[in-house]
Design an enzyme around this catalytic site. Structure first.
Site: not given
Ligand code: C6P
Length: 409
Positions: A227, A204, A123, A201, A366
């Site tokens: 999220k 998600q 991303h 990261d 993104c």
């Protein structure tokens, strides 16, 4: 299996209509999830009965607000199995966490010629801050490639990419486009073997599966509250204590100092050293309520359910003529189905679906370098969460058939 009907009843927005007479079908949770009553009420209660500034007042209300805000930090830390809540830094979102590490750690640790390793499927939040700091410090960025066919990382040259010059390897645990779940623990171990720091990261992954920072052994990990059933405006940077302790503050101001004199200042302890100014108090409390909510259901159950619904969706979508899916099979991915449909522009697909009350995301998500490598400018993405149903997937497929007719596919 989750009791999805019961779960849906806990999310007020899911009972709404997108247009008069058209129920809302929300398939855009990878962009931002909906919020259960428990989170909305925790923030409501806070504003109605507990609001005051934190860490400052001697009065009862400030003490209550501080306890609620710091108590949430402790529960968020336990949610990812952090060694201590001192390593759990409140930021605005995952993007801010990357900027914090890039600037604070990067300025203190990078020199001209040093290398930063990323992957091609990141991303922008895990690319652009590194490009900015690399330019400033004269560092070089290298990228682990991915396979276009299945959206998996191509790790065959990882040993060559992780050199003595590599100072940090920052990678996604789950791609927001392909849904690919990367072998995060193995990648952290590889980074460490090469003498590099590893940043994950988890924007998600933390919302969708169990994540244990001690098991991963990562040095830094970033995620966003919005999220994972929590509010916007709050995210987390987790870091190993030694690294955080050695890093200079990212921003200056109130709360992050120990002592200020006109000649100079000294810094507060962790985690407050990185939290300048009045923080997002209600949002921290809201994220605390979100981790309570998710923990009560169980992240293993949420992950298993998402694999079931993603599998269902991928099978149903693959039967739509002209539809091309991107990324690995359901067993190796999170709850996203990213696709193109013939030559119909993804924005047109999203617009037509919206008329049926179906919310998906269309565009580059993104992740422009990922799309560029695939020769695409945009894709359509349906994404699922604990409240998504097979019935909603069926409606998505029906609506896509209608889109095919409109565009005479
Ligand atoms: N992806 C999506 O629709 P922020 O915007 O800071 O909360 O999260 C940034 C981010 C970082 N990493 C990954 C893997 C992400 O998916 C995201 C956010 C959203 O895919 C919004 S662009």
């Amino acid at each position: 299996m989750l009791d999805v009907a019961k779960i849906r009843a806990e999310f007020p927005i899911l009972a709404d209509e997108a247009y008069p007479g058209v129920p809302l079908i929300y398939l855009d949770s990878a962009a931002s999830s909906q919020k259960p009553t428990a989170v909305i009420e925790a923030m409501n209660q806070y504003y109605r009965h507990t609001h005051a500034n934190v860490h400052r007042g001697i009065h009862k209300l400030s003490e209550e607000a501080t306890n609620a805000y710091e108590g949430a930090r402790e529960r968020i830390g336990r949610f990812i199995n952090a060694e201590s809540s001192k390593q759990v830094i409140y930021v605005r979102n995952a993007t801010e966490a990357f900027n914090l590490v890039a600037y604070s750690w990067g300025r203190a640790n990078l020199q001209a010629g040093d290398e930063i390793l990323l992957t091609e499927m990141e991303h922008h939040a895990n690319i652009v801050p590194w490009q900015m700091i690399a330019k400033e410090m004269g560092a070089v960025i290298r990228y682990v490639p991915f396979n276009i066919e299945d959206g998996a990382l191509d790790l065959s040259n990882l040993d060559d990419l992780l050199t003595k010059k590599t100072k940090i390897f920052s990678f996604t645990a789950m791609s927001n486009v392909f849904g690919t779940i990367t072998p995060a623990k193995e990648l952290v171990a590889k980074a460490h073997a090469a003498g590099a720091v590893a940043m994950v990261d988890a924007a998600q992954s933390v919302p969708h599966m169990p994540v244990d920072v001690q098991e991963l052994d990562c040095d830094f990990l970033a995620f966003s509250g919005h999220k994972m059933c929590g509010p916007t405006g709050i995210g987390i940077l987790y870091g190993k204590r030694k690294l955080l302790a050695a890093m200079p503050p990212f921003m200056g101001g109130g709360d992050m100092i120990r002592r200020v004199r006109l000649e100079g200042s000294t810094w507060n302890d962790l985690p407050w050293k990185f939290e300048a100014g009045t923080p997002s108090i209600a949002e921290g409390i809201g994220l605390g309520a979100a981790v309570d909510y998710l923990s009560a259901i169980g992240m293993e159950h949420i992950h298993a359910y998402e694999q079931f619904i993603t599998n269902y969706a991928l099978e149903a979508l693959s039967e739509v003529p002209g539809l091309k899916l991107y990324g690995p099979p359901a067993a190796q991915k999170g709850g996203v189905a990213t696709f193109t449909l013939g030559k119909i522009h993804p924005h047109d697909i999203a617009e037509l679906l919206d008329k049926d009350g179906i919310a998906i995301r269309a565009g580059h998500h993104c992740a422009m370098p990922l799309h560029h490598k695939c020769g695409l400018s945009a894709t359509a993405r349906a994404s699922f969460y604990l409240y998504s149903t097979t019935d909603e997937v069926d409606k998505l497929v029906e609506s896509l058939h209608r889109a095919r007719k409109v565009f005479r596919l």
